[in-house]
Design an enzyme around this catalytic site. Structure first.
Site, PDB file in Angstrom:
ATOM      1  N   GLU B  60      41.306 -25.856  94.858  1.00 39.42           N
ATOM      2  CA  GLU B  60      40.988 -26.852  95.886  1.00 39.42           C
ATOM      3  C   GLU B  60      40.576 -28.195  95.293  1.00 39.42           C
ATOM      4  O   GLU B  60      41.001 -29.243  95.761  1.00 39.42           O
ATOM      5  CB  GLU B  60      39.885 -26.341  96.818  1.00 39.42           C
ATOM      6  CG  GLU B  60      40.365 -25.354  97.873  1.00 39.42           C
ATOM      7  CD  GLU B  60      40.487 -23.934  97.353  1.00 39.42           C
ATOM      8  OE1 GLU B  60      40.213 -23.693  96.157  1.00 39.42           O
ATOM      9  OE2 GLU B  60      40.851 -23.059  98.154  1.00 39.42           O
ATOM     10  N   HIS B 129      32.311 -17.127 104.950  1.00 38.23           N
ATOM     11  CA  HIS B 129      33.541 -17.521 105.638  1.00 38.23           C
ATOM     12  C   HIS B 129      33.320 -17.957 107.085  1.00 38.23           C
ATOM     13  O   HIS B 129      34.284 -18.163 107.806  1.00 38.23           O
ATOM     14  CB  HIS B 129      34.542 -16.363 105.635  1.00 38.23           C
ATOM     15  CG  HIS B 129      35.270 -16.174 104.344  1.00 38.23           C
ATOM     16  ND1 HIS B 129      34.704 -15.560 103.260  1.00 38.23           N
ATOM     17  CD2 HIS B 129      36.517 -16.514 103.963  1.00 38.23           C
ATOM     18  CE1 HIS B 129      35.591 -15.527 102.274  1.00 38.23           C
ATOM     19  NE2 HIS B 129      36.691 -16.094 102.674  1.00 38.23           N
TER      20      HIS B 129
HETATM   21  C1  LIG Z   1      38.089 -21.120  96.913  1.00 36.83           C
HETATM   22  C2  LIG Z   1      38.887 -20.235  97.781  1.00 36.83           C
HETATM   23  N1  LIG Z   1      40.106 -20.630  98.183  1.00 36.83           N
HETATM   24  C3  LIG Z   1      40.855 -19.833  98.969  1.00 36.83           C
HETATM   25  C4  LIG Z   1      40.392 -18.620  99.378  1.00 36.83           C
HETATM   26  C5  LIG Z   1      41.231 -17.733 100.275  1.00 36.83           C
HETATM   27  N2  LIG Z   1      41.697 -16.580  99.517  1.00 36.83           N
HETATM   28  C6  LIG Z   1      41.015 -15.424  99.544  1.00 36.83           C
HETATM   29  S1  LIG Z   1      41.660 -14.295  98.526  1.00 36.83           S
HETATM   30  C7  LIG Z   1      42.895 -15.313  98.037  1.00 36.83           C
HETATM   31  C8  LIG Z   1      43.899 -14.832  97.050  1.00 36.83           C
HETATM   32  C9  LIG Z   1      43.253 -14.393  95.788  1.00 36.83           C
HETATM   33  O1  LIG Z   1      44.186 -13.819  94.939  1.00 36.83           O
HETATM   34  P1  LIG Z   1      43.742 -13.141  93.581  1.00 36.83           P
HETATM   35  O2  LIG Z   1      42.705 -13.954  92.914  1.00 36.83           O
HETATM   36  O3  LIG Z   1      44.966 -12.852  92.817  1.00 36.83           O
HETATM   37  O4  LIG Z   1      43.020 -11.799  94.020  1.00 36.83           O
HETATM   38  P2  LIG Z   1      43.618 -10.571  94.838  1.00 36.83           P
HETATM   39  O5  LIG Z   1      43.354 -10.880  96.280  1.00 36.83           O
HETATM   40  O6  LIG Z   1      45.039 -10.460  94.511  1.00 36.83           O
HETATM   41  O7  LIG Z   1      42.821  -9.389  94.425  1.00 36.83           O
HETATM   42  C10 LIG Z   1      42.779 -16.543  98.678  1.00 36.83           C
HETATM   43  C11 LIG Z   1      43.704 -17.676  98.510  1.00 36.83           C
HETATM   44  C12 LIG Z   1      39.086 -18.253  98.960  1.00 36.83           C
HETATM   45  N3  LIG Z   1      38.544 -17.100  99.352  1.00 36.83           N
HETATM   46  N4  LIG Z   1      38.370 -19.061  98.167  1.00 36.83           N
END
Ligand SMILES: Cc1ncc(C[n+]2csc(CCOP(=O)(O)OP(=O)(O)O)c2C)c(N)n1
Ligand SMILES: [Mg+2]
Lengths: 337, 326
Positions: B60, B129
């Site tokens: 972000e 959230h």
């Molecule tokens: C700073 C932030 N940006 C966006 C999100 C929304 N979000 C939650 S999980 C996620 C994907 C995360 O992917 P990864 O780190 O690969 O973990 P996984 O869910 O695959 O275990 C996103 C974009 C968030 N929680 N925090």
């Protein structure tokens, strides 16, 4: 100081079928039990979610169980674990019972955090589980902070910090990593690379798909391997844990894995082909673990008994969650101003 | 008039502005191939290609800053935060850069950027959230803050935000996306800084924005059954604030209840209350009331979550206090 050799693969490719470390029934059976319990716990949560008994976001770890189980098996009870929102399995592996986990998901008074946190925010002081966090990457510096405290006090504890590969592009990760390296904090940073960050595949989020390479810029040891054998995960993480404990040196470890379901319950996962998901399901770490148990000498009767026991444990946890009273207090844990 | 959802209205606004102006582009997590985490950008990738609908990794601070830099040199970025909770990771770019550069550069560089995304409590997503940050952003000189409550307002205001030459923080109601309303087929815009009376009344003025407008409209119905006619004023833009509209209404009714889903301490409602007493002191027949969420991080359990947030009954009770009825 003893230098513990690292296994650093030459290329970004992961050996999917490298040789498995030897093990025994005594070592493997409890890990299989944990993985199975996590799987059943997640399935029970999914069911309760579809019945409207669990709300909000629910991120399941089905398919990735060998990673948290194997990694946490390499720890002592006084070591710390810090995780993301996809953390029910990590909490369970750290020793949190199924009952309060499920009751938390149900939003009950008996929940692990009294119905205040829900699925994404499990915390348990008793087992040194320092939390599930919802803002991607924000918990990496927190984990480094716990490791900082261990170094400060010289208490010999190690912190495991879990995060997805999607976290590797955000500042919290970059800053946590560089401080851990600079100050030689006793931490193992474990990237659970399940190859997707929500709907975004690796190649659309990383210029170089090998997250572990980031360690090199910091002169930090790294490791990278395929995470579908729980004993392999345990051995490889144990090396990093031992290094952290003995020398205070952090390690960045990338474990390749796969989530069988969508990102959360509301994600149908249309960005992956059926074939791809099927291919990974065929390599289900849970089935592999069971097969290995048979190989190393556990008989079917004992396995069935273990599986029945897990079934009973999770059924009991579901009943407990269902029968528990609703959460009723949200005012006690904030400072009144 | 066509009836469309708030989500669709936002989508139309972006689509139309992208058709008008090749410098407008969208950037954010899952905005393209996934069609938006909340499907607000549905179909835009197909229409405008990856050049103008840019999927980002989770970064972000990085992509908010890229937006600011691109805006300085002539592009008009729409930066989507998957939710405003994640804007906190980027808040340095928004406050220290986007909001300041026009003034810091002695007026040489405009930053025509929109930071948009869902905001406010969602359902059972707990403390990290479910948050309302309008008071944070409304505090900052150099930013405009827009919080539409209806599909019609959402479309007209987003188009104006995109055309604005300075940074706009455009906060959509996470629980409003599915709400439908009449939206003209013809093109229109709505000016930033102009509020709207969502219901006329004579006994009390309710000031609310985003989802709380609907809570107030529901409360107004309950009150009407007792013969109490509430006027519901929706400023739509918090900064600049349409003080005139609010003050005119309170001068008429003599009573004012400000309803917000954010926390009470230093909440935006406190600023509204100040302006109302400043503008209406001689007209006030009762102390100004505020209804806010409780002063706690949002709990997960549904029953607690409802208890924390302003409900119709809380608004009704506050109105009755201003009328000395209980
Ligand atoms: C700073 C932030 N940006 C966006 C999100 C929304 N979000 C939650 S999980 C996620 C994907 C995360 O992917 P990864 O780190 O690969 O973990 P996984 O869910 O695959 O275990 C996103 C974009 C968030 N929680 N925090
Ligand atoms: Mg991932």
């Amino acid at each position: 100081m003893v230098a513990i050799p690292m296994k650093t693969p030459e290329t970004a490719r992961v050996e999917l079928h490298d040789e498995l470390p030897s093990t025994t029934v005594e070592e493997l059976a409890p890990l299989y039990r944990q993985m199975l319990a996590i799987r059943r716990l997640e399935e029970a949560s999914a069911k309760a979610y579809s019945q409207g008994k669990i709300g909000g976001f629910l991120h399941l770890i089905i398919g990735q169980e060998a990673v948290c189980t194997g990694a946490i098996a390499a720890l002592r009870p006084d070591d710390y674990v810090v995780a993301t929102y996809r953390e029910h399995g990590h909490a369970y592996a750290k020793g949190v019972p199924a009952r309060p986990i499920l009751a938390e998901l149900y939003g009950k008074k008996t929940g692990l955090v009294r119905g205040l946190g829900g699925s994404m925010h499990l915390f348990d002081k008793a087992t040194n589980f320092l939390g599930g966090y919802g803002i991607v990457g924000g918990h990496v510096p927190i984990a480094a902070g716990a490791a900082f405290a261990s170094k400060y006090r010289g208490d010999g504890r190690v912190t495991l910090c879990f995060f997805g590969e999607g976290a590797s592009t955000i500042g919290g990760f970059a800053e946590g990593l560089s401080l851990a390296a600079l100050w030689k904090l006793p931490i193992v940073l474990i990237c659970e690379n399940n190859q997707y960050s929500m709907g975004t595949p690796l190649y659309r989020s990383l210029a170089v798909e090998d997250v572990s390479l980031r360690a090199l810029a910091h002169g930090m040891p790294r490791d990278r391997f395929d995470g579908d054998d729980v004993i392999k995960v345990k051995r490889r993480i144990a090396e990093a844990v031992e290094r952290a404990r003995e020398t205070g040196e952090p390690t960045l470890v990338e474990v390749i894995t796969y989530r069988f379901r969508g990102h959360s319950m509301s994600d149908p996962g249309l960005y992956r082909t059926k074939d791809e998901v099927e291919e990974w399901r065929r390599r289900d770490p849970l089935n592999r673990c069971r097969a290995r148990l048979v190989e190393v000498g556990m008989d079917e009767a004992a396995l069935t008994a273990l599986e029945d026991d897990v079934k009973a444990e999770i059924e009991d946890a579901v009943r407990f969650a269902e029968d528990s009273p609703a959460a009723d207090d949200y005012l006690s844990y904030v400072e009144k101003v | 008039m066509p009836v469309i959802s708030y989500r669709e209205a936002l989508n139309q606004a972006m689509r139309e502005e992208m058709e008008h102006d090749p410098n407008v582009f969208i950037m954010g997590e899952e905005v393209g191939h996934y069609n938006g985490a909340y499907k607000v950008t549905q179909g835009l990738l197909q229409r405008f290609s990856e050049r103008r609908v840019v999927d980002t990794p989770i970064a972000e601070m990085g992509f908010a800053g890229i937006g600011v830099g691109a805006a300085m040199v002539g592009l008009r970025p729409i930066i989507e935060f998957m939710t405003f909770n994640f804007s906190l990771v980027a808040i340095d770019q928004i406050i220290n850069n986007a909001a300041k550069i026009y003034q810091m550069s002695g007026g040489q560089f405009h930053v025509p950027i929109v930071f948009r995304g869902p905001s406010g409590p969602a359902v059972q997503v707990s403390s990290q959230h479910s948050q309302s940050f309008e008071s944070f952003y409304a505090h900052v000189p150099g930013l405009k803050v827009v919080m539409p409550s209806t599909a019609y307002d959402a479309k007209g205001l987003l188009k104006s935000a995109i055309r604005d030459d300075n940074p706009v923080v455009f906060m959509e109601g996470e629980t409003l996306y599915g709400m439908t309303g009449e939206v003209p087929a013809e093109e229109y815009t709505l000016p930033l800084g102009k509020g709207d009376v969502k219901r006329a009344g004579t006994h009390v003025t309710l000031v609310a924005w985003s989802r709380m407008v609907h809570t107030c409209l529901d409360a107004a119905k309950v009150l009407a059954a007792d013969g109490i006619e509430a006027e519901v004023v929706d400023p739509r833009t918090l900064r600049p604030l349409d003080t005139e509209l609010i003050v005119t209404s309170v001068k008429k009714t003599g009573r004012c209840v400000i309803v917000e889903v954010g926390w009470p301490m230093a909440g935006f409602g406190a600023e509204v209350a100040y302006r109302v007493q400043r503008g209406c002191l001689d007209h006030l027949d009762a102390p100004i009331e505020r209804v806010t969420s409780d002063d706690v991080p949002m709990p997960y359990a549904k029953n607690l979550e409802d208890e924390v947030q302003p409900q119709v009954k809380d608004v009704v009770a506050a109105v009755r206090r201003t009328l000395y009825l209980d």
